[in-house]
Enzyme design. Structure first.
Site, PDB file in Angstrom:
ATOM      1  N   TYR A  11       7.858   2.516  -7.502  1.00  9.89           N
ATOM      2  CA  TYR A  11       7.253   1.024  -7.528  1.00  9.89           C
ATOM      3  C   TYR A  11       6.878   1.004  -8.938  1.00  9.89           C
ATOM      4  O   TYR A  11       6.863  -0.418  -9.464  1.00  9.89           O
ATOM      5  CB  TYR A  11       5.860   1.285  -6.772  1.00  9.89           C
ATOM      6  CG  TYR A  11       6.124   1.089  -5.202  1.00  9.89           C
ATOM      7  CD1 TYR A  11       7.253   0.457  -4.665  1.00  9.89           C
ATOM      8  CD2 TYR A  11       5.404   2.183  -4.428  1.00  9.89           C
ATOM      9  CE1 TYR A  11       7.569   0.528  -3.343  1.00  9.89           C
ATOM     10  CE2 TYR A  11       5.807   2.093  -2.965  1.00  9.89           C
ATOM     11  CZ  TYR A  11       6.924   1.250  -2.310  1.00  9.89           C
ATOM     12  OH  TYR A  11       6.983   1.193  -1.329  1.00  9.89           O
ATOM     13  N   GLU A  52       0.916  -1.121  -0.092  1.00 11.70           N
ATOM     14  CA  GLU A  52      -0.078  -0.088   0.170  1.00 11.70           C
ATOM     15  C   GLU A  52       1.038   1.258   0.028  1.00 11.70           C
ATOM     16  O   GLU A  52       1.839   1.441   0.732  1.00 11.70           O
ATOM     17  CB  GLU A  52      -0.689   0.079   1.268  1.00 11.70           C
ATOM     18  CG  GLU A  52      -2.204  -0.750   1.159  1.00 11.70           C
ATOM     19  CD  GLU A  52      -1.960  -1.863   2.208  1.00 11.70           C
ATOM     20  OE1 GLU A  52      -1.342  -1.956   3.155  1.00 11.70           O
ATOM     21  OE2 GLU A  52      -2.937  -2.872   1.662  1.00 11.70           O
TER      22      GLU A  52
HETATM   23  C1  LIG Z   1      10.479   6.532  -1.447  1.00 13.12           C
HETATM   24  C2  LIG Z   1      11.874   6.232  -0.991  1.00 13.12           C
HETATM   25  C3  LIG Z   1      12.132   5.130  -0.242  1.00 13.12           C
HETATM   26  C4  LIG Z   1      13.151   6.264  -1.981  1.00 13.12           C
HETATM   27  O1  LIG Z   1      14.121   5.992  -1.407  1.00 13.12           O
HETATM   28  P1  LIG Z   1      15.579   6.470  -2.302  1.00 13.12           P
HETATM   29  O2  LIG Z   1      16.749   5.752  -1.723  1.00 13.12           O
HETATM   30  O3  LIG Z   1      15.527   7.999  -2.354  1.00 13.12           O
HETATM   31  O4  LIG Z   1      15.205   5.968  -3.723  1.00 13.12           O
HETATM   32  P2  LIG Z   1      16.277   5.517  -5.089  1.00 13.12           P
HETATM   33  O5  LIG Z   1      17.212   6.589  -4.843  1.00 13.12           O
HETATM   34  O6  LIG Z   1      16.640   4.133  -4.970  1.00 13.12           O
HETATM   35  O7  LIG Z   1      15.211   5.911  -6.192  1.00 13.12           O
HETATM   36  C5  LIG Z   1      14.616   4.777  -6.936  1.00 13.12           C
HETATM   37  C6  LIG Z   1      13.453   5.298  -7.638  1.00 13.12           C
HETATM   38  O8  LIG Z   1      12.431   5.994  -6.966  1.00 13.12           O
HETATM   39  C7  LIG Z   1      11.987   7.385  -7.746  1.00 13.12           C
HETATM   40  N1  LIG Z   1      12.240   8.367  -6.954  1.00 13.12           N
HETATM   41  C8  LIG Z   1      12.912   8.188  -5.548  1.00 13.12           C
HETATM   42  N2  LIG Z   1      12.767   9.524  -5.047  1.00 13.12           N
HETATM   43  C9  LIG Z   1      12.229  10.594  -6.028  1.00 13.12           C
HETATM   44  C10 LIG Z   1      11.784  11.907  -5.864  1.00 13.12           C
HETATM   45  N3  LIG Z   1      12.097  12.567  -4.979  1.00 13.12           N
HETATM   46  N4  LIG Z   1      10.714  12.199  -7.051  1.00 13.12           N
HETATM   47  C11 LIG Z   1      10.629  11.342  -7.979  1.00 13.12           C
HETATM   48  N5  LIG Z   1      10.901  10.002  -7.863  1.00 13.12           N
HETATM   49  C12 LIG Z   1      11.727   9.654  -6.836  1.00 13.12           C
HETATM   50  C13 LIG Z   1      12.665   7.287  -9.022  1.00 13.12           C
HETATM   51  O9  LIG Z   1      11.983   6.809 -10.021  1.00 13.12           O
HETATM   52  C14 LIG Z   1      13.863   6.770  -8.658  1.00 13.12           C
HETATM   53  O10 LIG Z   1      14.676   6.113  -9.602  1.00 13.12           O
HETATM   54  P3  LIG Z   1      15.743   7.235 -10.377  1.00 13.12           P
HETATM   55  O11 LIG Z   1      16.586   7.916  -9.395  1.00 13.12           O
HETATM   56  O12 LIG Z   1      16.655   6.246 -11.209  1.00 13.12           O
HETATM   57  O13 LIG Z   1      14.877   8.255 -11.024  1.00 13.12           O
HETATM   58  C15 LIG Z   1      12.150   7.662  -0.052  1.00 13.12           C
HETATM   59  O14 LIG Z   1      11.871   8.739  -0.691  1.00 13.12           O
HETATM   60  C16 LIG Z   1      11.673   7.596   1.338  1.00 13.12           C
HETATM   61  O15 LIG Z   1      12.233   6.908   2.568  1.00 13.12           O
HETATM   62  N6  LIG Z   1      10.595   7.976   1.424  1.00 13.12           N
HETATM   63  C17 LIG Z   1       9.795   8.398   2.834  1.00 13.12           C
HETATM   64  C18 LIG Z   1       9.317   7.022   3.215  1.00 13.12           C
HETATM   65  C19 LIG Z   1       8.221   6.238   2.208  1.00 13.12           C
HETATM   66  O16 LIG Z   1       7.431   7.042   1.590  1.00 13.12           O
HETATM   67  N7  LIG Z   1       8.283   4.911   2.159  1.00 13.12           N
HETATM   68  C20 LIG Z   1       7.391   4.259   1.173  1.00 13.12           C
HETATM   69  C21 LIG Z   1       6.196   4.092   1.844  1.00 13.12           C
HETATM   70  S1  LIG Z   1       4.998   3.007   0.907  1.00 13.12           S
END
Ligand SMILES: CC(C)(COP(=O)(O)OP(=O)(O)OC[C@H]1O[C@@H](n2cnc3c(N)ncnc32)[C@H](O)[C@@H]1OP(=O)(O)O)[C@@H](O)C(=O)NCCC(=O)NCCS
Length: 178
Positions: free
Chosen positions: A149, A137
């Site tokens: 995702y 979710e």
């Molecule tokens: C979502 C989250 C886990 C991504 O972590 P991250 O380590 O920054 O992710 P990655 O660097 O591996 O990026 C993977 C992909 O996610 C997407 N992404 C990550 N951050 C993004 C942003 N700020 N805006 C748009 N896309 C984003 C992109 O598709 C990215 O791929 P790309 O860098 O090749 O474009 C992080 O933003 C987070 O911890 N958010 C708060 C907690 C949360 O929302 N968890 C998920 C709950 S369902």
């Protein structure tokens, strides 16, 4: 070098330092993490460290395992001197269905591929446990997570109205066939 370890109770304080910044009103408590870790049969939790010395002086048998490895787990006695905690994730597998329960990257380490390493490890574990699908979710307003995702091929199955409380935000339910 990003290395992963199985999450242990000793890691919970590291997680809680960032839990509220990442999840706000949906934050989990220490007790919730302890309950999750008490069920290794159906759960798989990992923590990620940025470790510049990951392989310094270690043989392949005794050093931390590279995150790219399908196992992606460092031994409990791995050297920890220069490591920085950067993220965590958790999976539940029951029968042939896996569910991603949580995933987060600490704010200063975001957008450097850490959640991708965590996701890859969870998907490896889901396949290892013979899951045929992964569910999760996500808040409909969580654009970074939804983008991540989508990149993995998750497809939206439906919407749970008001799933997140007290904010009353809807959840999109996503599915990835393995
Ligand atoms: C979502 C989250 C886990 C991504 O972590 P991250 O380590 O920054 O992710 P990655 O660097 O591996 O990026 C993977 C992909 O996610 C997407 N992404 C990550 N951050 C993004 C942003 N700020 N805006 C748009 N896309 C984003 C992109 O598709 C990215 O791929 P790309 O860098 O090749 O474009 C992080 O933003 C987070 O911890 N958010 C708060 C907690 C949360 O929302 N968890 C998920 C709950 S369902």
């Amino acid at each position: 070098m990003i290395v992963l370890e199985r999450m242990r109770p000793a890691h919970i304080p590291l997680v809680l330092e960032h839990e509220h910044a990442l999840f706000g009103t949906e934050s989990w408590s220490a007790g919730m993490y302890r309950d999750e870790l008490a069920d290794p049969w159906n759960r798989h939790y990992v923590v990620a460290f940025d470790d510049p010395d990951a392989f310094a002086g270690a043989s392949a048998d005794e050093g931390p395992v590279a995150a790219e490895s399908p196992i992606a787990v460092a031994p409990p006695d791995a050297k920890t001197a220069h490591r920085r905690f950067v993220g965590w994730a958790g999976l539940m597998v029951i029968g042939d269905t896996a569910e991603i329960l949580t995933i987060g990257t600490v704010p200063l380490a975001q957008r450097r591929g850490i959640a991708t390493v965590l996701m890859d490890a969870l998907l490896v574990e889901a396949r290892r446990r013979r899951a045929r699908e992964v569910l999760l979710e996500v808040r409909v307003d969580n654009e970074p997570a939804k983008a991540m995702y989508a990149r993995y091929g998750f497809e939206q199955m439906g919407v749970r109205r008001g799933y997140y409380q007290p904010t009353n935000v809807d959840a999109a339910t996503l599915r990835l066939a393995l």
